[in-house]
Structure formats: C-alpha cells, structure tokens
Design an enzyme around this catalytic site. Structure first.
Site, mmCIF file in Angstrom:
data_model
loop_
_atom_site.group_PDB
_atom_site.id
_atom_site.type_symbol
_atom_site.label_atom_id
_atom_site.label_comp_id
_atom_site.label_asym_id
_atom_site.label_seq_id
_atom_site.Cartn_x
_atom_site.Cartn_y
_atom_site.Cartn_z
ATOM 1 N N ALA A 118 1.086 -1.164 -0.385
ATOM 2 C CA ALA A 118 0.225 -0.266 -0.114
ATOM 3 C C ALA A 118 0.786 1.352 0.025
ATOM 4 O O ALA A 118 2.395 1.019 0.532
ATOM 5 C CB ALA A 118 -1.205 -0.160 1.042
ATOM 6 N N GLY B 133 -0.739 -5.325 1.461
ATOM 7 C CA GLY B 133 -1.352 -4.837 -0.038
ATOM 8 C C GLY B 133 -1.567 -5.770 -1.163
ATOM 9 O O GLY B 133 -2.505 -5.808 -2.067
ATOM 10 N N GLU C 204 -2.256 -9.272 -0.688
ATOM 11 C CA GLU C 204 -3.709 -9.437 0.138
ATOM 12 C C GLU C 204 -5.014 -9.439 -1.544
ATOM 13 O O GLU C 204 -5.719 -10.334 -1.276
ATOM 14 C CB GLU C 204 -4.059 -7.808 0.380
ATOM 15 C CG GLU C 204 -3.372 -8.663 2.004
ATOM 16 C CD GLU C 204 -4.246 -7.521 3.468
ATOM 17 O OE1 GLU C 204 -4.010 -7.471 4.172
ATOM 18 O OE2 GLU C 204 -3.218 -6.747 2.960
ATOM 19 N N GLU D 57 3.438 -5.880 7.336
ATOM 20 C CA GLU D 57 3.243 -5.119 7.828
ATOM 21 C C GLU D 57 3.187 -4.691 10.049
ATOM 22 O O GLU D 57 3.616 -3.987 9.802
ATOM 23 C CB GLU D 57 1.212 -5.456 7.675
ATOM 24 C CG GLU D 57 0.551 -4.805 6.588
ATOM 25 C CD GLU D 57 0.664 -5.681 5.506
ATOM 26 O OE1 GLU D 57 0.016 -6.202 4.563
ATOM 27 O OE2 GLU D 57 1.549 -6.798 5.750
#
Length: 260
Positions: free
Chosen positions: A66, A112, A115, A135
């Site tokens: 992200a 992300g 994910e 993360e």
C-alpha cells in the site's frame, strides 16, 4: 471513469488489468483501489468477458504494498475506515466476483499486493516473484484480509510465521505452501495465464459463477457451504447453459454455452 493508474486490454473473452504505477512499484493508493473497483465491476457486467487476469507493469513488482504516505498520520477511526472501505470496494469484491480472476504475480507482492493476489481466485507466479506481509515491521497488521486469507491458503502455523517475521518467501516456497498454483518464467507468465484462461472460457460461465459462490461459502463462518452447494447445483438445472451442456454431451459435440 478515466483511469490514471491502471489500463485494460481485451482479447476475445479475456481481459487483462495492469496496475501501472512503476515509479511506486505499483503500490496501492486510494485512487488505484477505486480504479480497480470500477474496472472489475465493469468487466464483471460485460457478458463477453469470461476471465480476468490482473498483473503489474514492469518486471519488478506485481504490487509492492500500500502507499504508506497516504495513511502514516491516520487516527484509529481513519485506520478502521481505510480497512473497511478497502475490503468492501476491492478485496472482498474481487473474491466474490462472478468472473474468475487470475493473479499473474510478476515480482514483489507485498502487503496489500499479496492481499490483492490472495483475493483473486487463484495465483500464478513468475520465478522471480517474492511474497510477504511485512506490516508488523511498520507497527500495524494486514488490514485488507491478509490475516484471514493467508491461513486459509497456507495453514495457520505458516501464516503466523510469515506475518510475525514480516519476511518474504520466494516463488518456489510459495508453490510448496500452496499459495500459488504454478511458477513459470517471467516471459511465460502472461501467456501461461492466458492459456489457463482460455480453458476456463470454454466452460459455462453460469456454472463457474455458482461454483465460485459455493467454494467461497465454505470459508465463511456464517455460511453452510454444503447447503450453498446444494442450492447452486439445483439452480444450474434451470439454466440454458445446463441444457446446452447436457445436449452437447449426449450429441457428442462441443458445447456452445449461451451464458444464461
């Protein structure tokens, strides 16, 4: 919507979405997430599109995570909203899409990015791919479904280790873990995915939609996957695709599914 960070290519019944932020290693920001939502929605509503492939531009990254600069100063409330909106608009949306989605993982798929790949219906990786959920090294946890989908794919123990160490695994280990279905060279990645997509597109899109729904139900705490399967199986009998598929089998010819 005019796309700034993605582009779409269509070939017969196949659409390829490419995330195109190479200077940011294709990192997901709010704009990109919204563009992807719109693209997936429009392609899912297009009856001519039977399979969607998603990949990243260049050879370095599928999606390297992200865009941290967007949320580094967020409050608790803003953090919750970030995860909730992202899951609803993209990650859960893709996982429950009626059209099959293949992730073509070229290079880094981190945070992300991994994910997003895990939200796709299955994954193919290039031999240079690296995957991980880093993360906790930033003082946060995966917020786009990573703590749920990774254990479903690789098992609880392996997921715990990957998340807690914040480390990366290579494509061969990802294949051994069951995180990806296939590993091919970078040059073969998209042609290989297109070959699988072509095989999928020969089958009933209506039946595939029901299969996706039934399979996903087995991973939901509030759903009985077997009951969903029974209902979906029965519903298939009322479709034109079922009539065509069974008639073609009995007539010993190739089925030409109408998609209804």
């Amino acid at each position: 919507m005019d796309f700034e960070n993605i582009y779409i290519e269509e070939d017969n019944n196949l659409a390829t979405i490419t995330i195109n932020r190479p200077k940011k290693l294709n990192a997901l920001n709010k704009r990109t997430i919204e563009e992807l939502h719109v693209a997936f929605k429009e392609l899912d509503e297009d009856r001519d599109i039977k399979v969607i492939i998603i990949t990243g531009s260049g050879e370095k990254a599928f999606v390297a995570g992200a865009d941290i600069s967007e949320f580094a100063n967020f409050s608790v409330k803003e953090g919750r909203q970030l995860a909730a909106v992202g899951q609803q608009h993209l990650f859960d949306f893709v996982a429950n899409l009626s059209t099959p989605v293949i992730a073509a993982i070229n290079g880094f798929a981190l945070g992300g990015g991994l994910e997003l790949a895990m939200a796709c219906h299955f994954r193919v990786a290039s031999s240079n791919a690296r995957m991980g959920l880093p993360e906790v090294s930033l003082g946060v946890i995966p917020g786009y479904g990573g703590t749920q989908r990774l254990p479903q794919l690789v098992g609880k123990g392996r997921a715990m280790e990957m998340i807690m160490t914040a480390g990366m695994i290579d494509s061969d280990k990802a294949f051994g873990y069951g995180l990806v279905n296939h590993v091919v060279s970078s040059e073969e990645l998209l042609p290989f995915c297109m070959k699988i997509a072509s095989r999928i597109s020969n089958n009933s899109s209506v039946a595939i939609k029901h299969a996706i729904k039934a399979i996903n139900a087995g991973f939901k705490y509030d759903a009985d996957g077997y009951s969903v399967e029974i209902d979906a199986f029965g519903n298939c009998f009322g479709t034109d695709d079922f009539k065509e598929g069974t008639s073609a089998f009995l007539d010993k010819r190739k089925a030409d599914f109408p998609g209804s």
